[in-house]
Write a protein that holds these residues in place. Structure first.
Motif, PDB file in Angstrom:
ATOM      1  N   SER A   1      44.062  44.807  44.468  1.00 48.35           N
ATOM      2  CA  SER A   1      43.571  44.950  45.830  1.00 48.35           C
ATOM      3  C   SER A   1      41.933  44.718  45.937  1.00 48.35           C
ATOM      4  O   SER A   1      41.467  44.993  45.097  1.00 48.35           O
ATOM      5  CB  SER A   1      44.224  45.604  46.759  1.00 48.35           C
ATOM      6  N   MET A   2      41.778  44.506  47.199  1.00 43.95           N
ATOM      7  CA  MET A   2      40.446  44.541  47.637  1.00 43.95           C
ATOM      8  C   MET A   2      40.105  45.248  48.858  1.00 43.95           C
ATOM      9  O   MET A   2      40.860  44.699  49.933  1.00 43.95           O
ATOM     10  CB  MET A   2      39.755  43.079  47.598  1.00 43.95           C
ATOM     11  N   VAL A   3      39.390  46.063  49.156  1.00 40.12           N
ATOM     12  CA  VAL A   3      39.278  47.082  50.459  1.00 40.12           C
ATOM     13  C   VAL A   3      38.158  47.071  50.617  1.00 40.12           C
ATOM     14  O   VAL A   3      37.103  47.373  49.905  1.00 40.12           O
ATOM     15  CB  VAL A   3      39.935  48.296  49.951  1.00 40.12           C
ATOM     16  N   PHE A   4      37.866  47.024  51.882  1.00 40.51           N
ATOM     17  CA  PHE A   4      36.427  47.434  52.585  1.00 40.51           C
ATOM     18  C   PHE A   4      36.353  48.908  53.135  1.00 40.51           C
ATOM     19  O   PHE A   4      37.371  49.444  53.881  1.00 40.51           O
ATOM     20  CB  PHE A   4      36.185  46.639  53.752  1.00 40.51           C
ATOM     21  N   GLU A   5      35.488  49.806  52.425  1.00 44.56           N
ATOM     22  CA  GLU A   5      35.455  51.101  53.119  1.00 44.56           C
ATOM     23  C   GLU A   5      34.143  51.197  53.762  1.00 44.56           C
ATOM     24  O   GLU A   5      32.910  51.246  53.455  1.00 44.56           O
ATOM     25  CB  GLU A   5      35.267  51.964  51.906  1.00 44.56           C
ATOM     26  N   PRO A   6      34.536  51.205  55.183  1.00 44.10           N
ATOM     27  CA  PRO A   6      33.289  51.083  56.247  1.00 44.10           C
ATOM     28  C   PRO A   6      32.197  52.265  56.239  1.00 44.10           C
ATOM     29  O   PRO A   6      31.017  52.274  56.564  1.00 44.10           O
ATOM     30  CB  PRO A   6      33.850  51.146  57.670  1.00 44.10           C
ATOM     31  N   SER A   7      32.796  53.661  55.763  1.00 46.77           N
ATOM     32  CA  SER A   7      31.877  54.643  55.874  1.00 46.77           C
ATOM     33  C   SER A   7      30.939  54.532  54.973  1.00 46.77           C
ATOM     34  O   SER A   7      29.620  54.998  54.980  1.00 46.77           O
ATOM     35  CB  SER A   7      32.942  55.910  55.743  1.00 46.77           C
ATOM     36  N   SER A   8      30.904  54.057  53.969  1.00 46.47           N
ATOM     37  CA  SER A   8      29.838  53.850  52.788  1.00 46.47           C
ATOM     38  C   SER A   8      29.539  52.510  52.694  1.00 46.47           C
ATOM     39  O   SER A   8      28.845  52.019  51.721  1.00 46.47           O
ATOM     40  CB  SER A   8      30.748  54.394  51.458  1.00 46.47           C
ATOM     41  N   ARG A   9      30.091  51.471  53.580  1.00 46.08           N
ATOM     42  CA  ARG A   9      29.670  50.230  53.112  1.00 46.08           C
ATOM     43  C   ARG A   9      29.911  49.547  51.994  1.00 46.08           C
ATOM     44  O   ARG A   9      29.191  48.788  51.269  1.00 46.08           O
ATOM     45  CB  ARG A   9      28.533  49.665  53.785  1.00 46.08           C
ATOM     46  N   THR A  10      31.007  49.863  51.483  1.00 41.28           N
ATOM     47  CA  THR A  10      31.470  49.421  49.922  1.00 41.28           C
ATOM     48  C   THR A  10      32.770  48.535  49.967  1.00 41.28           C
ATOM     49  O   THR A  10      33.795  48.811  50.673  1.00 41.28           O
ATOM     50  CB  THR A  10      32.006  50.678  49.242  1.00 41.28           C
ATOM     51  N   ILE A  11      32.629  47.405  49.307  1.00 39.30           N
ATOM     52  CA  ILE A  11      33.565  46.650  49.016  1.00 39.30           C
ATOM     53  C   ILE A  11      34.199  47.266  47.739  1.00 39.30           C
ATOM     54  O   ILE A  11      33.468  47.120  46.738  1.00 39.30           O
ATOM     55  CB  ILE A  11      33.042  45.048  48.913  1.00 39.30           C
ATOM     56  N   HIS A  12      35.494  47.511  47.715  1.00 37.35           N
ATOM     57  CA  HIS A  12      36.230  48.236  46.412  1.00 37.35           C
ATOM     58  C   HIS A  12      37.164  47.332  45.861  1.00 37.35           C
ATOM     59  O   HIS A  12      38.141  46.964  46.614  1.00 37.35           O
ATOM     60  CB  HIS A  12      36.572  49.496  46.943  1.00 37.35           C
ATOM     61  N   TYR A  13      37.208  46.961  44.744  1.00 35.94           N
ATOM     62  CA  TYR A  13      38.077  46.238  44.087  1.00 35.94           C
ATOM     63  C   TYR A  13      38.999  46.935  42.870  1.00 35.94           C
ATOM     64  O   TYR A  13      38.402  47.918  42.350  1.00 35.94           O
ATOM     65  CB  TYR A  13      37.233  44.998  43.067  1.00 35.94           C
ATOM     66  N   TYR A  14      40.008  46.830  43.269  1.00 34.11           N
ATOM     67  CA  TYR A  14      41.172  47.671  42.342  1.00 34.11           C
ATOM     68  C   TYR A  14      41.614  46.612  41.441  1.00 34.11           C
ATOM     69  O   TYR A  14      42.514  45.660  41.668  1.00 34.11           O
ATOM     70  CB  TYR A  14      42.356  48.228  43.206  1.00 34.11           C
ATOM     71  N   TYR A  15      41.738  47.015  40.044  1.00 41.29           N
ATOM     72  CA  TYR A  15      42.306  46.372  38.929  1.00 41.29           C
ATOM     73  C   TYR A  15      43.105  46.928  38.305  1.00 41.29           C
ATOM     74  O   TYR A  15      43.063  48.253  38.018  1.00 41.29           O
ATOM     75  CB  TYR A  15      41.199  45.639  38.010  1.00 41.29           C
ATOM     76  N   THR A  16      44.200  46.454  37.315  1.00 40.80           N
ATOM     77  CA  THR A  16      45.015  46.745  36.449  1.00 40.80           C
ATOM     78  C   THR A  16      44.748  46.222  35.173  1.00 40.80           C
ATOM     79  O   THR A  16      44.550  44.966  34.889  1.00 40.80           O
ATOM     80  CB  THR A  16      46.400  46.937  36.709  1.00 40.80           C
ATOM     81  N   LEU A  17      44.470  47.109  34.012  1.00 38.38           N
ATOM     82  CA  LEU A  17      44.461  46.459  32.614  1.00 38.38           C
ATOM     83  C   LEU A  17      45.839  46.569  31.764  1.00 38.38           C
ATOM     84  O   LEU A  17      46.298  47.796  32.341  1.00 38.38           O
ATOM     85  CB  LEU A  17      43.411  47.464  31.870  1.00 38.38           C
ATOM     86  N   VAL A  18      46.010  45.681  31.238  1.00 38.84           N
ATOM     87  CA  VAL A  18      47.521  45.359  30.682  1.00 38.84           C
ATOM     88  C   VAL A  18      47.113  45.066  29.166  1.00 38.84           C
ATOM     89  O   VAL A  18      46.108  44.687  28.765  1.00 38.84           O
ATOM     90  CB  VAL A  18      48.482  44.486  31.506  1.00 38.84           C
ATOM     91  N   GLY A  19      48.283  44.858  28.332  1.00 42.70           N
ATOM     92  CA  GLY A  19      48.019  44.668  26.919  1.00 42.70           C
ATOM     93  C   GLY A  19      47.270  45.352  26.247  1.00 42.70           C
ATOM     94  O   GLY A  19      46.770  46.483  26.342  1.00 42.70           O
TER      95      GLY A  19
END
Length: 130
Positions: free
Chosen positions: A49-67
């Motif tokens: 997912s990709m989320v915008f956090e307005p309080s800190s003006r941060t674009i937050h990318y969530y990843y999963t590592l596999v293998g």
């Protein structure tokens, strides 16, 4: 004089309909996540997912590592190289230019595919980093 008044009202009404950059970031993150996430696994990595956090003006990318990438010891031993690679990729990313120009922050969180509560890497980059 009336024409000037009408022109002013028109400009105000047009600018009122325009979304702020923060609103646009929130909408783009939401749309991307709904349409494309989770992404297919590429190089043992999946974007969740990709989320915008307005309080800190941060674009937050969530990843999963596999293998093979889902290896805490390997991530820890390569932490500096991974941080540098993320930073260089952010600097080179033309798609985030408007957000970078506005001073947004960018955060990358990588979790384990075997244990989703385990964060393997969590890095934030601010304007001074890109």
């Amino acid at each position: 004089m009336k024409q000037l008044l009408y022109a002013g009202i028109l400009l105000l009404s047009l600018s009122a309909c325009r979304k702020s950059l923060d609103d646009r970031a929130a909408q783009e993150c939401k749309d991307y996540t709904e349409k494309k996430c989770p992404t297919p696994v590429v190089n043992d990595t999946r974007m969740d997912s990709m989320v915008f956090e307005p309080s800190s003006r941060t674009i937050h990318y969530y990843y999963t590592l596999v293998g093979n990438a889902d290896n805490e010891q390997a991530v820890n031993s390569k932490r500096l190289e991974l941080k540098k690679a993320l930073q260089e990729a952010l600097k080179a990313d033309a798609g985030t230019k408007g957000y970078k120009d506005a001073g947004f922050n960018f955060r990358y969180t990588y979790r384990s595919g075997k244990n989703s509560s385990k964060v393997l890497l969590d890095e934030t980059y601010t304007k001074k980093d890109y």
